[in-house]
Design an enzyme around this catalytic site. Structure first.
Site, PDB file in Angstrom:
ATOM      1  N   ASP A  30       0.840  -1.196   0.000  1.00 19.81           N
ATOM      2  CA  ASP A  30       0.000   0.000   0.000  1.00 19.81           C
ATOM      3  C   ASP A  30       0.878   1.249   0.000  1.00 19.81           C
ATOM      4  OD1 ASP A  30      -2.151   1.681   0.161  1.00 19.81           O
ATOM      5  OD2 ASP A  30      -2.920   0.918   2.058  1.00 19.81           O
ATOM      6  N   ASP A  31       0.751   2.057  -1.043  1.00 19.65           N
ATOM      7  CA  ASP A  31       1.511   3.319  -1.162  1.00 19.65           C
ATOM      8  C   ASP A  31       3.023   3.096  -1.195  1.00 19.65           C
ATOM      9  OD1 ASP A  31      -0.972   4.501  -1.027  1.00 19.65           O
ATOM     10  OD2 ASP A  31      -0.497   5.856   0.599  1.00 19.65           O
ATOM     11  N   CYS A  70      -6.205   4.254  -4.034  1.00 19.07           N
ATOM     12  CA  CYS A  70      -6.448   2.896  -3.527  1.00 19.07           C
ATOM     13  C   CYS A  70      -7.606   2.127  -4.154  1.00 19.07           C
ATOM     14  CB  CYS A  70      -6.657   2.950  -2.015  1.00 19.07           C
ATOM     15  SG  CYS A  70      -5.210   3.457  -1.074  1.00 19.07           S
ATOM     16  N   ARG A  74      -7.388  -1.320  -6.679  1.00 19.85           N
ATOM     17  CA  ARG A  74      -7.701  -2.646  -6.143  1.00 19.85           C
ATOM     18  C   ARG A  74      -8.822  -3.315  -6.947  1.00 19.85           C
ATOM     19  NH1 ARG A  74      -5.253  -3.015  -0.918  1.00 19.85           N
ATOM     20  NH2 ARG A  74      -3.964  -1.135  -0.762  1.00 19.85           N
ATOM     21  N   LYS A 124      -6.018  -5.390   3.916  1.00 18.22           N
ATOM     22  CA  LYS A 124      -6.864  -4.262   3.530  1.00 18.22           C
ATOM     23  C   LYS A 124      -7.740  -4.605   2.323  1.00 18.22           C
ATOM     24  CE  LYS A 124      -6.354   0.402   1.599  1.00 18.22           C
ATOM     25  NZ  LYS A 124      -5.409   1.494   1.311  1.00 18.22           N
ATOM     26  N   HIS A 126     -10.842  -2.376   1.059  1.00 22.88           N
ATOM     27  CA  HIS A 126     -11.067  -1.050   0.464  1.00 22.88           C
ATOM     28  C   HIS A 126     -11.902  -1.073  -0.813  1.00 22.88           C
ATOM     29  CE1 HIS A 126      -9.250   3.265   0.599  1.00 22.88           C
ATOM     30  NE2 HIS A 126     -10.581   3.231   0.702  1.00 22.88           N
ATOM     31  N   SER A 151      -8.396   1.955   4.363  1.00 27.39           N
ATOM     32  CA  SER A 151      -7.108   2.451   4.860  1.00 27.39           C
ATOM     33  C   SER A 151      -7.202   2.808   6.328  1.00 27.39           C
ATOM     34  CB  SER A 151      -6.669   3.685   4.057  1.00 27.39           C
ATOM     35  OG  SER A 151      -6.522   3.381   2.696  1.00 27.39           O
ATOM     36  N   HIS A 228       1.328   2.479   4.000  1.00 25.22           N
ATOM     37  CA  HIS A 228       0.421   3.630   4.002  1.00 25.22           C
ATOM     38  C   HIS A 228       0.589   4.454   5.279  1.00 25.22           C
ATOM     39  CE1 HIS A 228      -3.338   5.917   3.720  1.00 25.22           C
ATOM     40  NE2 HIS A 228      -3.534   5.428   2.504  1.00 25.22           N
ATOM     41  N   ASP A 280      -0.272  -0.876  -4.852  1.00 29.76           N
ATOM     42  CA  ASP A 280      -1.527  -0.355  -5.400  1.00 29.76           C
ATOM     43  C   ASP A 280      -1.363   0.968  -6.138  1.00 29.76           C
ATOM     44  OD1 ASP A 280      -1.029   1.144  -3.081  1.00 29.76           O
ATOM     45  OD2 ASP A 280      -3.125   1.196  -2.462  1.00 29.76           O
ATOM     46  N   ASN A 281      -0.447   1.804  -5.688  1.00 32.55           N
ATOM     47  CA  ASN A 281      -0.216   3.102  -6.327  1.00 32.55           C
ATOM     48  C   ASN A 281       1.092   3.671  -5.805  1.00 32.55           C
ATOM     49  OD1 ASN A 281      -2.867   3.783  -4.231  1.00 32.55           O
ATOM     50  ND2 ASN A 281      -0.917   4.769  -3.795  1.00 32.55           N
ATOM     51  N   LYS A 301       1.685   9.465  -5.734  1.00 29.91           N
ATOM     52  CA  LYS A 301       0.273   9.140  -5.508  1.00 29.91           C
ATOM     53  C   LYS A 301      -0.621  10.322  -5.874  1.00 29.91           C
ATOM     54  CE  LYS A 301      -2.869   7.558  -1.841  1.00 29.91           C
ATOM     55  NZ  LYS A 301      -2.969   7.098  -0.442  1.00 29.91           N
TER      56      LYS A 301
END
Length: 515
Positions: A30-31, A70, A74, A124, A126, A151, A228, A280-281, A301
């Site tokens: 994540d991130d 996010c 996903r 996660k 989301h 998140s 994240h 994810d990003n 991001k």
């Protein structure tokens, strides 16, 4: 060359049909930025398990998420479809969001469950909760879910580091405390960040061992909360990195990766398990030193510059995927059809699947990636359409925009919130092989770049003419009765939404015999 590819594909199909069904593991950070891992060149990151995975597997240099935030990224991973087709726009789902991933979408989990797989998500989600919890993972082909529904900064943030150190901000004090779900039940609220990674690892490794003991093929979607904001870590990893709190968080995530590999090897199933790692990003650069690194790429991001959507990615399958590096253009979209074909399941024909089968890239490390890729911003609209298109080594920006995720003082004005959406006709064109930082636009007034822009324009026209935009689920808004609460109807809301019957920090291991 074409004949060789046909022969390779034929051999792959023949080999796959003779083997038992492979286990599938997706590790989703994540991130985490392209430049955050040691194997991608970060000088102070310590990620030995991921670095080992890269050394033993295939490392991707041109792998993309479909969104710089996010929820839409996903959705695309699990469905193989651009977010505008699934309704996962604009923005990301919130605590209390009324909408969620539409039920008529088919996920990788649903595909594999149809083929007799045990399926689990740990971490996660989301993609929605809903007023009646109708958007939780168990409604989309997952047999088991242990994790947070969104998140962890979408809740009040209390304690992030051992022993009782506060988080760097209080996040969303107006929301209910972060709920830890097991299937459709809240088992801990607020979730204990100091034990969360241990809890996740226990569930993930327990699932692996349980499936291996049953000799049942499985799909594990391990969706980390790390890295994240706000970063957090347990006693083992607090102050463990010279990179600071981001490094502590990354170290803990890498430890989780190691525990999963230990379980795979310990269960004796390594030679029949396909593992894929990505993010994810891009990184939250506006967090400064706690925000991650996009490496050589511009912004992060929230933007459609490379830093927002180009991801680290590693594929691992001993004996099937040879160690190496690939520059083929690939994306999270491609996992859905690739995995479907690996287990000999036809992809749905009643909808557009935007992903491609990247088997030749994985198993022959040869050509077989995609020719083009669309970039959508966090808040796409039909009137603007795609913001950019990647075509071979070229990228054409039809729009650029900054994001509210960057403060006014961020050093690159292209990234920060003062940069409104700007339209370009002809588009800004970059050669990403020669200019990965997107700093030197090419002159498109003459040969050869005018012809390249003409080709990309035709790709855009054809693609957008065939896109049916789904109803935007995230525009449905939020409500208090959609906010997860362990004690529905309690007062004072939301502070009363806590569990009293679970000791903070206790780990949960997947229930024996659940699957």
């Amino acid at each position: 060359m074409e004949l060789n590819v046909v022969i390779i594909l034929g051999l792959l199909v023949a080999i796959t049909s003779c083997l038992e069904k492979p286990n599938i593991v997706i590790l989703f950070a994540d991130d985490l930025g392209w430049g955050d891992l040691g194997c991608y060149g970060h000088p102070t990151s310590t990620s030995p398990n991921l670095d080992k995975m890269a050394a033993e597997g295939l490392k991707f240099m041109n792998f993309y998420s479909t969104s710089p935030i996010c929820s839409p990224s996903r959705a695309s991973l699990l469905t193989g479809r651009y977010q505008v087709r699934t309704g996962m726009y604009p923005g990301a789902l919130e605590c209390g969001s009324i909408g969620g991933l539409p039920w008529n979408e088919t996920t990788i989990a649903a595909q594999l469950k149809q083929a007799g797989y045990g399926t689990a998500i740990v971490g996660k989600w989301h993609l929605g909760v809903g007023r009646e919890q109708q958007y939780l993972p168990t409604n989309y082909g997952f047999d088991y879910f242990l994790g947070l529904p969104y998140s962890h900064d979408m809740c009040p943030c209390y304690v992030c580091f051992y022993p009782q150190e506060a988080c760097y901000d209080d996040c969303r004090p107006e929301s209910t405390p972060c709920p830890l779900y097991e299937n459709d039940k809240i088992i801990q609220q607020p979730a204990d960040f100091l034990k969360l990674s241990e809890t996740y690892s226990s569930a993930a490794t327990g699932f692996i061992h349980q499936m291996a003991a049953k000799k049942k093929p499985f799909f594990l979607y391990m969706a980390f909360q790390h890295t994240h904001h706000p970063q957090f870590s347990s006693k083992m990893f607090t102050n463990s990195s010279i990179r600071g709190t981001f490094g502590d968080s990354l170290n803990e995530m890498d430890w989780q990766v190691g525990k999963i590999f230990d379980a795979i090897h310990g269960a004796g199933i390594a030679k029949n398990t396909f593992v894929f790692f990505t993010s994810d990003n891009g990184p939250s650069l506006f967090r400064g030193v706690r925000g991650g690194s996009a490496g050589p790429f511009r912004c992060g991001k929230g933007t459609t510059y490379e830093g927002g959507v180009r991801m680290p990615a590693i594929a691992w399958w001993p004996g099937r995927i040879a160690p190496g590096v690939t520059s083929e253009l690939t994306a999270t979209l491609d996992l859905f059809p690739t995995i479907s074909n690996l287990v000999n399941i036809a992809v749905p024909t009643d909808r557009v699947i935007d992903g491609i089968d990247m088997s030749t890239v994985l198993f022959a490390n040869t050509e077989g990636g995609r020719e083009s890729l669309m970039y959508y911003p966090p808040n796409p609209t039909p009137s603007q359409g795609v913001f950019a298109i990647r075509y071979k080594e070229y990228k054409a920006h039809y729009y650029t925009a900054g994001t509210g995720l960057y403060p006014k003082y961020y050093p690159d004005p292209a990234c920060n919130y003062t940069k409104n959406a700007t339209h370009y006709d002809p588009p800004l064109l970059f050669n990403l092989n020669q200019d990965p930082g997107e700093l030197n636009p090419l002159n498109t007034s003459g040969f050869p770049y005018k012809e390249i822009v003409d080709t990309i324009n035709q790709i855009k026209i054809k693609f957008e003419a065939a896109v049916t935009w789904a109803e935007p689920e995230i525009s449905k808004g939020v409500s208090n009765d959609s906010k997860p609460c362990a004690k529905p109807g309690c007062t004072p809301f939301p502070q009363c939404c806590t569990t009293n019957d679970i000791v903070p920090g206790t780990t949960r291991i997947i229930h024996p015999g659940l699957l």
